[in-house]
Design a protein around this motif. Structure first.
Motif, PDB file in Angstrom:
ATOM      1  N   VAL A 164       0.799  -1.232   0.000  1.00  0.00           N
ATOM      2  CA  VAL A 164       0.000   0.000   0.000  1.00  0.00           C
ATOM      3  C   VAL A 164       0.830   1.281   0.000  1.00  0.00           C
ATOM      4  N   TRP A 165       1.997   1.250   0.594  1.00  0.00           N
ATOM      5  CA  TRP A 165       2.802   2.479   0.646  1.00  0.00           C
ATOM      6  C   TRP A 165       3.890   2.527  -0.418  1.00  0.00           C
ATOM      7  N   ASN A 166       3.704   1.733  -1.452  1.00  0.00           N
ATOM      8  CA  ASN A 166       4.722   1.657  -2.480  1.00  0.00           C
ATOM      9  C   ASN A 166       4.929   2.984  -3.220  1.00  0.00           C
ATOM     10  N   ASP A 167       3.925   3.872  -3.127  1.00  0.00           N
ATOM     11  CA  ASP A 167       4.051   5.133  -3.851  1.00  0.00           C
ATOM     12  C   ASP A 167       4.896   6.163  -3.126  1.00  0.00           C
ATOM     13  N   TYR A 168       5.102   5.934  -1.821  1.00  0.00           N
ATOM     14  CA  TYR A 168       5.964   6.876  -1.099  1.00  0.00           C
ATOM     15  C   TYR A 168       7.411   6.491  -1.348  1.00  0.00           C
ATOM     16  N   LYS A 169       8.139   7.350  -2.057  1.00  0.00           N
ATOM     17  CA  LYS A 169       9.513   6.992  -2.419  1.00  0.00           C
ATOM     18  C   LYS A 169      10.508   7.906  -1.709  1.00  0.00           C
ATOM     19  N   ILE A 170      11.653   7.305  -1.351  1.00  0.00           N
ATOM     20  CA  ILE A 170      12.769   8.115  -0.872  1.00  0.00           C
ATOM     21  C   ILE A 170      13.864   7.905  -1.897  1.00  0.00           C
ATOM     22  N   ALA A 171      14.367   8.967  -2.462  1.00  0.00           N
ATOM     23  CA  ALA A 171      15.380   8.892  -3.513  1.00  0.00           C
ATOM     24  C   ALA A 171      14.974   7.878  -4.590  1.00  0.00           C
ATOM     25  N   GLY A 172      13.703   7.862  -4.919  1.00  0.00           N
ATOM     26  CA  GLY A 172      13.229   6.987  -5.990  1.00  0.00           C
ATOM     27  C   GLY A 172      12.997   5.541  -5.578  1.00  0.00           C
ATOM     28  N   LEU A 173      13.240   5.218  -4.314  1.00  0.00           N
ATOM     29  CA  LEU A 173      13.058   3.828  -3.882  1.00  0.00           C
ATOM     30  C   LEU A 173      11.969   3.753  -2.827  1.00  0.00           C
ATOM     31  N   ASN A 174      11.276   2.604  -2.783  1.00  0.00           N
ATOM     32  CA  ASN A 174      10.360   2.453  -1.657  1.00  0.00           C
ATOM     33  C   ASN A 174      11.182   2.208  -0.390  1.00  0.00           C
ATOM     34  N   PHE A 175      10.529   2.271   0.765  1.00  0.00           N
ATOM     35  CA  PHE A 175      11.267   2.242   2.038  1.00  0.00           C
ATOM     36  C   PHE A 175      12.104   0.967   2.180  1.00  0.00           C
ATOM     37  N   PHE A 176      11.503  -0.162   1.797  1.00  0.00           N
ATOM     38  CA  PHE A 176      12.196  -1.443   1.898  1.00  0.00           C
ATOM     39  C   PHE A 176      13.499  -1.418   1.085  1.00  0.00           C
TER      40      PHE A 176
END
Ligand code: TRP
Length: 472
Positions: A387-399
């Protein structure tokens, strides 16, 4: 004055601090830390993606030239200081900022454990699926509807649906963290050491059984050829650096996990020999995992280059086709889950000792706090795949971001810092005493070790680092 296990450098007493009760226990625990998803999940897929045997050879070089010196350095720091990661640096070089290396390592342990426990949770779900014969039933029922559905397509869909869902992966990962916390509550000897002494032999037995099965499959030879016959045309700078990164991850070096386990070794433990045994076991198990996986893939005509989903999609497809697949799938996933457990124990212990010894909490409270913080990271990591795949940090998801910053930034930096610390900063007499056990052993490797730590390791790590950041 020989240091007793109960005394620090200044001779102050550590009445509360435990040590492993036997040498074998120390080796089992450290090998348990090293042997994990890195060996059974990451190593085979990296080898599969990077052309097989050539990658294996470079990997062996990295273990020998980087991994072993760093492992000795970590054991040395821990065994000399007998303290948590931050405390060890503070004790060995008081009044300097070196303890920040330790404090940052604890943060890195939290981040690694956050995503590592998500994958560990998957291994529990897959053990459950194997137990309930889910791979077979799911493929069969899909083929009732669409007769020409391929097993691998069905299992891919199953895997994606599970990994991106909300509650189930979080529940499994929470269970996994809880099991870890429960073991650590037992303490060093009755918790970590006892669990390692029980789990490691089971792990070796399962591996041996799976290996024999793989080697007797028709077409096994082709898989072995892929794994053992080097094709150097596939080797690029990228391969070399991937092999170094894999060696760090697999051997648990670069963030102080082994400093903690070193701190539980008594002062007569031969750290060089222990490091060799641990590195040897770790490498052997990575190779055995390859011997299990590649022949199985080749004999069922499945290419082993799937990447991270190799053991969750490719292998179940193999098990569905294999005679006795139910049994082998179950053994395999139990094996992976156990391997993950002994590794996560060491990561959690790195956090726990920090909260216990540097922050001053009781061990029980430190375990609760560490488990809770880890759980928060784990929940965010897991949700970031769905569900949170759209939140990106530096283009990557959190995982992926956590995986990226730990293995490409923090671990190389940590490894370089540890290497420079022992090579240049640590008092030479302390290093000599640690290697020779206060002149009782020959310590012939002292000079090569020191030069490896002073120059060679930092230089190579620096290259890995630049590569990881995409700068070369
Ligand atoms: N080495 C473990 C594996 O192969 C993972 C691990 C445990 C680890 N402790 C670590 C990785 C510390 C990096 C740093 O799965």
């Amino acid at each position: 004055m020989p240091l007793s296990p109960w005394r620090g450098l200044g001779g102050e007493a550590f009445s509360m601090r435990s040590t492993f009760s036997t040498r074998l226990g120390a080796i089992a625990a450290a090998a348990g830390s090293a042997i994990g998803l890195g060996n059974i999940w990451r190593f085979p897929y990296m080898t599969g993606e990077n052309g097989g045997a050539a990658f294996l050879l470079i990997y062996l070089g990295a273990v020998l030239c980087l991994g072993i010196p760093l492992m000795i350095a970590e054991f040395m720091i821990g065994r000399t200081a007998h303290a948590d990661v931050a405390g060890s640096f503070r004790k060995l070089l008081p009044g300097t900022r070196w303890y920040w290396v330790g404090a940052v390592s604890v943060f890195v342990a939290i981040v690694i454990l956050g995503f590592y426990s998500v994958i560990s949770g998957w291994t529990l779900e897959y053990t459950w699926r194997a137990l309930t014969n889910d791979f077979q039933t799911s493929v069969a029922s899909a083929q009732l509807v669409t007769p020409d559905a391929q097993a691998s397509q069905v299992l891919t869909m199953d895997f994606n649906a599970f990994a991106t869902s909300q509650l189930p992966p979080i529940l499994w990962a929470s269970l996994f963290i809880a099991i870890n916390a429960f073991i650590l509550l037992g303490g060093v000897q009755k918790g970590i050491e006892r669990a390692s002494n029980i789990l490691m032999p089971i792990l070796l037995l399962l591996l041996a059984m799976l290996c024999v099965n793989s080697l007797t499959l028709p077409g096994a030879a082709e898989g072995l050829r892929f794994f053992f016959e080097p094709d150097f045309s596939k080797v690029t700078g990228q391969t070399v650096l991937a092999a170094c990164g894999q060696a760090f991850f697999s051997m648990s070096v670069g963030m102080g996990c082994l400093i903690i386990y070193g701190s539980y070794m008594d002062d007569n433990t031969k750290i060089g020999k222990t490091a060799l045994s641990v590195a040897g076991l770790d490498t052997m198990i990575a190779i055995l995992a390859g011997i299990i996986i590649f022949p199985a893939c080749y004999s069922y005509n499945i290419t082993p280059n799937a990447g991270p989903s190799l053991i969750f999609i490719t292998l179940p497809s193999v098990f569905v086709a294999m005679p006795g697949g139910y049994f082998w799938a179950l053994l395999f996933f139990i094996l992976v889950a156990l391997a993950a457990l002994t590794s996560t124990m060491s990561l959690l212990e790195a956090e726990v000792t920090f909260f216990d010894e540097t922050i001053g909490m009781t061990r029980r409270r430190a375990i609760m706090v560490s488990a809770l913080i880890t759980w928060v990271f784990c929940v965010v990591s897991s949700l970031s795949l769905g569900v949170w795949n759209d939140y990106k940090i530096a283009g990557l998801n959190f995982f992926d971001f956590c995986d990226f910053i730990t293995s490409n930034i923090f671990m190389p930096l940590g490894a370089a810092a540890i290497s420079l610390f022992v090579g240049w900063k640590l008092d030479r007499q302390i290093v000599r005493d640690a290697i020779t056990n206060r002149k009782e052993d020959s310590g012939w490797y002292l000079m090569p070790l020191i030069w490896a730590l002073r120059v060679f390791c930092p230089a190579v790590i620096f290259l890995v680092f630049l590569k990881g950041l995409g700068l070369i």
